[in-house]
Design an enzyme around this catalytic site. Structure first.
Site, mmCIF file in Angstrom:
data_model
loop_
_atom_site.group_PDB
_atom_site.id
_atom_site.type_symbol
_atom_site.label_atom_id
_atom_site.label_comp_id
_atom_site.label_asym_id
_atom_site.label_seq_id
_atom_site.Cartn_x
_atom_site.Cartn_y
_atom_site.Cartn_z
ATOM 1 C CG MET A 31 -1.889 -1.184 1.225
ATOM 2 S SD MET A 31 -3.036 -1.151 2.640
ATOM 3 C CE MET A 31 -4.059 0.275 2.213
ATOM 4 C CB SER A 32 2.086 3.371 -2.715
ATOM 5 O OG SER A 32 0.934 3.688 -3.495
ATOM 6 C CB VAL A 35 -6.641 5.919 -6.081
ATOM 7 C CG1 VAL A 35 -6.023 6.002 -7.464
ATOM 8 C CG2 VAL A 35 -8.065 5.392 -6.166
ATOM 9 C CG ASP A 36 -3.649 2.945 -9.277
ATOM 10 O OD1 ASP A 36 -4.817 3.066 -9.680
ATOM 11 O OD2 ASP A 36 -2.689 3.557 -9.783
ATOM 12 C CB SER A 37 -1.660 0.326 -3.516
ATOM 13 O OG SER A 37 -1.620 1.581 -2.873
ATOM 14 C CB CYS A 124 12.013 1.633 -6.692
ATOM 15 S SG CYS A 124 11.018 1.661 -5.181
ATOM 16 C CB CYS A 220 8.242 8.716 -5.672
ATOM 17 S SG CYS A 220 9.670 7.728 -5.145
#
Length: 384
Positions: A31-32, A35-37, A124, A220
């Site tokens: 979970m970053s 919205v996607d994760s 990453c 990021c």
């Protein structure tokens, strides 16, 4: 708004390809804070499996608070925690700032200092996001590790295969070519078959507070896009001025502010006037602090040498294509040498490719399937 069919427990469980019944399974979700994760976590929770969310704190929490385009720091950690609370799942934050700095940020700076063009998102994924999360998920006894990447994991005759996302505008397969076969067997990418619009609808249906959160932009840890500022801070010697010279004649045409400000294929920012045709950066000699420029035809590349290659699954006997930048279109190639196990190889383009820079990755495809790829070490055919 009516609940999407994908939030039906059976449909949600199907997205994770679980070998056991969902109530007997455990899913770890990376979970970053985006919205996607978050939607992946919601789908996992809806499946009926036990779900654990993990957020890797990758760089300074305080410095990233309130910044747009960040991930895995600052407000994003708070968003991930809030989503986990909303879904009623466990959530852990793991401090990986030191590893991220060493494996990703330091390498990023060193590559620019050497006159190369790095792709930190791949580094990453090769390091903290997959290797470390993979180990953590295994230690937690999870049946799989799920992420919000837009790629597809499909089963083929020889096992799990990595394919492009169905939405070409969201496809992230370029950044995941280094995924190992062992990792792919354990990973799940439930968003690979969905358009972004439906993912946001799912977020709204699940009542997630970040449903309308903008997508992260740029790198990021460089959310304002000024990567040279980051590199200069870490490697001040990269700001050493030097000459801009014509690649053919050696004629000095101007002075630059340091090689870290330039990449192969760049046209803007050269501040060179009075030339009969537009000039591009066609080569960088970092040791001599030289930026070499020339007309566009000097950017043409016939073949590239790849190092640290990876292969996913068997090599098919079909026409292969390759992308040398994330937004480039795949072009036909001939693979001349072994691929995988970290070996070096060469790919030859059927027609010259432009703007290919050492430090980038070349990712090889067979149709929509990702075969593998490697880091571009050198190019030939460029007159620089």
């Amino acid at each position: 708004m009516p609940e999407s069919r994908l939030l039906d427990p059976a449909s949600a469980a199907g997205l994770f390809d679980l070998e056991k019944p969902a109530p007997e399974s455990r899913i770890v979700v990376a979970m970053s804070g985006g919205v996607d994760s978050s939607v992946v976590a919601a789908l996992a929770a809806k499946s009926g499996a036990e779900v654990i969310g993990i957020t890797l704190q990758l760089y300074d929490y305080g410095a990233a608070t309130g910044r747009k385009g960040a991930c895995c720091a600052g407000d994003d950690i708070a968003d991930a925690r809030a989503v986990a609370d909303r879904l009623g799942i466990a959530h852990y934050v793991s401090d990986h700032e030191s590893a991220f700095r060493e494996e990703v940020v330091e390498t990023f700076a060193d590559e620019y200092l050497a006159g190369r063009t790095p792709v930190p998102c791949i580094r990453c994924n090769m390091g903290p996001k997959f290797t470390d999360l993979f180990a953590m998920a295994r230690e937690l006894g999870a049946d799989c590790l799920a992420t919000g990447h837009y790629v597809q994991r499909l089963m083929g005759p020889a096992g799990a295969e990595l394919h492009r996302a169905t939405d070409p505008a969201r496809d992230q397969s370029y950044f995941l070519y280094a995924t190992t076969e062992d990792q792919l067997g354990y990973l799940r990418f439930p968003l690979g078959g969905l358009p972004k619009s439906e993912v946001r609808e799912l977020a709204v249906a699940a009542g997630l507070r970040n449903a309308a959160k903008p997508d992260s932009q740029d790198i990021c840890f460089v959310p304002d896009g000024d990567y040279a500022k980051i590199v200069k801070k870490m490697r001040p010697e990269g700001a050493r001025p030097g000459a801009i010279v014509h690649a053919s004649t050696g004629e000095e045409l101007g002075e630059h502010r340091g090689v870290i400000h330039y990449t192969v294929g760049q046209r803007r920012g050269l501040d060179i006037g009075g030339q009969p045709e537009p000039l591009y950066v066609v080569g960088i000699d970092a040791a001599e602090a030289l930026v070499k420029v020339g007309p566009k035809h000097m950017l043409a590349v016939d073949e590239v040498s790849l190092v640290e290659t990876n292969r996913i699954g068997p090599l098919p006997d079909v026409q292969l294509t390759a992308k040398v930048r994330s937004l480039a279109k795949p072009v036909p190639i001939i693979l001349d040498g072994p691929l995988g196990s970290g070996e070096s190889t060469t790919i030859r383009f059927e027609t010259p490719e432009y703007g290919v820079a050492p430090g980038q990755a070349a990712v090889i495809y067979a149709g929509d399937r990702v075969i593998g790829g490697g880091w571009i070490d050198s190019t030939t055919g460029c007159a620089a």
